[in-house]
Design a protein around this motif. Sequence first.
Motif, PDB file in Angstrom:
ATOM      1  N   ASP A  78      39.573  52.071  31.522  1.00 33.46           N
ATOM      2  CA  ASP A  78      39.342  53.164  32.471  1.00 33.46           C
ATOM      3  C   ASP A  78      39.155  52.652  33.895  1.00 33.46           C
ATOM      4  O   ASP A  78      38.425  53.244  34.683  1.00 33.46           O
ATOM      5  CB  ASP A  78      38.126  53.999  32.046  1.00 33.46           C
ATOM      6  N   VAL A  79      39.807  51.537  34.238  1.00 30.00           N
ATOM      7  CA  VAL A  79      39.692  50.955  35.575  1.00 30.00           C
ATOM      8  C   VAL A  79      41.072  50.574  36.097  1.00 30.00           C
ATOM      9  O   VAL A  79      41.862  49.938  35.387  1.00 30.00           O
ATOM     10  CB  VAL A  79      38.777  49.706  35.574  1.00 30.00           C
ATOM     11  N   VAL A  80      41.351  50.972  37.336  1.00 29.81           N
ATOM     12  CA  VAL A  80      42.523  50.516  38.083  1.00 29.81           C
ATOM     13  C   VAL A  80      42.010  49.594  39.188  1.00 29.81           C
ATOM     14  O   VAL A  80      41.091  49.953  39.925  1.00 29.81           O
ATOM     15  CB  VAL A  80      43.301  51.705  38.685  1.00 29.81           C
ATOM     16  N   THR A  81      42.585  48.397  39.305  1.00 32.01           N
ATOM     17  CA  THR A  81      42.066  47.378  40.214  1.00 32.01           C
ATOM     18  C   THR A  81      42.987  47.189  41.410  1.00 32.01           C
ATOM     19  O   THR A  81      44.194  46.985  41.250  1.00 32.01           O
ATOM     20  CB  THR A  81      41.910  46.033  39.488  1.00 32.01           C
ATOM     21  N   TRP A  82      42.401  47.255  42.602  1.00 33.66           N
ATOM     22  CA  TRP A  82      43.102  46.923  43.838  1.00 33.66           C
ATOM     23  C   TRP A  82      42.453  45.676  44.439  1.00 33.66           C
ATOM     24  O   TRP A  82      41.247  45.449  44.288  1.00 33.66           O
ATOM     25  CB  TRP A  82      43.020  48.074  44.835  1.00 33.66           C
ATOM     26  N   VAL A  83      43.239  44.866  45.137  1.00 30.83           N
ATOM     27  CA  VAL A  83      42.752  43.604  45.698  1.00 30.83           C
ATOM     28  C   VAL A  83      43.105  43.533  47.177  1.00 30.83           C
ATOM     29  O   VAL A  83      44.257  43.789  47.558  1.00 30.83           O
ATOM     30  CB  VAL A  83      43.354  42.392  44.956  1.00 30.83           C
ATOM     31  N   ILE A  84      42.125  43.195  47.989  1.00 30.65           N
ATOM     32  CA  ILE A  84      42.343  42.884  49.405  1.00 30.65           C
ATOM     33  C   ILE A  84      41.963  41.429  49.617  1.00 30.65           C
ATOM     34  O   ILE A  84      40.822  41.032  49.363  1.00 30.65           O
ATOM     35  CB  ILE A  84      41.499  43.782  50.326  1.00 30.65           C
TER      36      ILE A  84
END
Length: 747
Positions: free
Chosen positions: A331-337
């Motif tokens: 239940d997690v969508v991961t974005w990276v900066i």
Amino acid sequence: MTDRLNLTNLPPDHTPQTQTTAAEKQAKTPRPRAAKRGVPLDWAAPHGPATGALSAATGAGALALLGAATGMPEALPLAVGAAGAVGHGIGWSVRRRLTAMSVVTRSASWLLAGGWTTWAMHAGPLSWAAAGTLAGLGVGIGAMASTAAVHEEAAEEERLALSPQAAKAADALDHRRRRIAREWEERIHRVAGVQCRVFAVEFWKTGGGFSLGAELPGGAATWDQIAGRARALAGDARLPLGCVIAVEEGDIQGRVVLDIPTVNGMADARPYPDDYSPLSILTGIPWGMLPNLDPVTVFLREACALLLGPPGSGKSTLVDGVLTGFARCTDVVTWVIDLKAGAVGIPWVRPWLEATGRKTPKPGTAPAPAGTKPGVDWIASTPEEALRMMRAALRINAARQQQYQDVLDEMDTTLLPVSSELPQIEVVVDEGAELLSIRPTAPPVLKELREAVRKAMRTTRAMGIRFVLTAVDGNVSALGDTEIRKFSPVGVALTSGESAGNNLAKMFPRARVDTRQLNAKGSGVIGAAGADGFAPTPFKTWKTGPSQVRAAVLATNDRRPTLDPVSAHAAGDDYARRWDDARAGWLWTVITTAADAGLIEDSETGTGAGSGRLNLSALTGRTAAGDRLVKQPRPGGLNLSAHRTTPVPAPDGDDGGSVYEPVADPAPGLLVRAHAAITKGGGDRMFIADLAAALGLDAQTLGADVNALLRAVGVSRPGAGTVRIDGDAKAGFYAHTLADALTRYRQ
């Protein structure tokens, strides 16, 4: 703390039998929904005397009714009863080594039930006589079973008592607990001045230590007095180096719990567990291991996290562990900066690049299968892409608030009920705290990005968008202000490699943990505030690497969720085109060999590996036309293309823009650009973080490169590299220092 704090009570000759959970759990599970009223039923439980008798009576009655209605042979139930008496009553009981009473009871129950059924089929099962005898049969079987159970329990206790090994082991364990309890009561009184009473001792299953539960005396004694003497207690006990005693309050006021490692289990690097089973953001994510090697779990549904660690402390390894936990969540969508060229996220998309033919796997590694998805949902490696991401996050927040109101009303909550269909968005920002502390002189895009991240941290909690940020230092000057800590109840302070300052004191001001012994790479202190939190405690990250990341991506590929339609629509083209060549092409066009990087010469162009000539062109930030020029054949010798500053027209027929005339200026281009950025507008000094932002470079890399260039010509930085601006003192450069170095290079 973990479940190791379910302490075992000491024998009654030492202390009263007091029931206790011994301490607060290190992470409480979410409160379950209210159950329906009534007695809970355990359908898997075995029959007891009452239920067994009831089952036998009702079974016999039902069989008698069926037999009378269908004309069943009257002798058949009696034959079945006899078979049950032999097989279950005698055979099974003997195999289980039950008492003679149990054998007689079970056999008699089968024979009585079979005999009654045969009689009832002949006399009529619906008569009052049949009903009365059936009731008597049930009561008799129940009474016999109860008596047999009592005999069985007494026989079991007798067998245990007669077992020399069991008795000896139990006595030895009790003796050891009593000895440890007395020893530590005396030690705590001697070292901390508190006359407590140890009522529970539990040995860790790893064999590397134990936990104590103690009652404090009345009066002014508190658990903090013991916590403040934890290092002295470890020294008095002569514990090995690296064994740090953790002390925290017990399950009720007036109790204290001590975790006492006797073996430094965190000294060795331990790989991330070979377990990629599904997780949920709602039930916690493991981030590392405690001194007893149990996992430490964090809860991030409503919390942001701040990770502090100096260079070389294992912060990148921890970030990989964090991303692994998110990849396991359904239940997690991961974005990276990551404004350092996206380095943190690159290994997480490599399997996808292989599956799509954009990359070739390293030798000896099978390519990722078709259908492999990126291990993280979005990577931003530039301020412009990160700003697109943050704008999309804020639009998603607004859309979720509007479009999911009916869902919130139906579930009577203000928190979005995240799930695989409606996932939480976790934004991991490497060196994110430094991003939020950029000064007013930073470029406009960085200023806007800073405000967008801050706004998202403040406003998106309810709608399921949270952040994990990393930083080198926990000073307010490094974090910008206290806002970052306020919205980050989950904190980590890695202590290995600290040369100045103390991140523990900055992250957990009231914590009393001896970090001087937490010097193994990846070691530190972790804690969480709030209802799901736990006191700051020593821990260590698991070891990760590209192969572990690859395994995690492939193992979780089929269950990583996608963004819900409402959110994807709100994010628009910024999200839909995130993997377009124009925006993500840098992922599959990056340098893959030393020759491509210009670090060694290419034999076909006169820049062959055999010539071994040094190429410093990596420092120029040159255009594509410049790249083509430096690859042309040229005489041997030192290549100073990194120092070029004078633009010249492109060759005939080449519209690729300006290139640079080699050796026009012997001064390094990086120093030239840095000096120009500082003196722009009449300035004479600048912090490294601000200078890096102005040049679009990573602050840590910039500082190391400029220092190396200064040392090469014998220039040192005054004040040990510290500059003062508006009363704030941090690492930076003076314009006159760089000017001195430029002069020496040009001479």
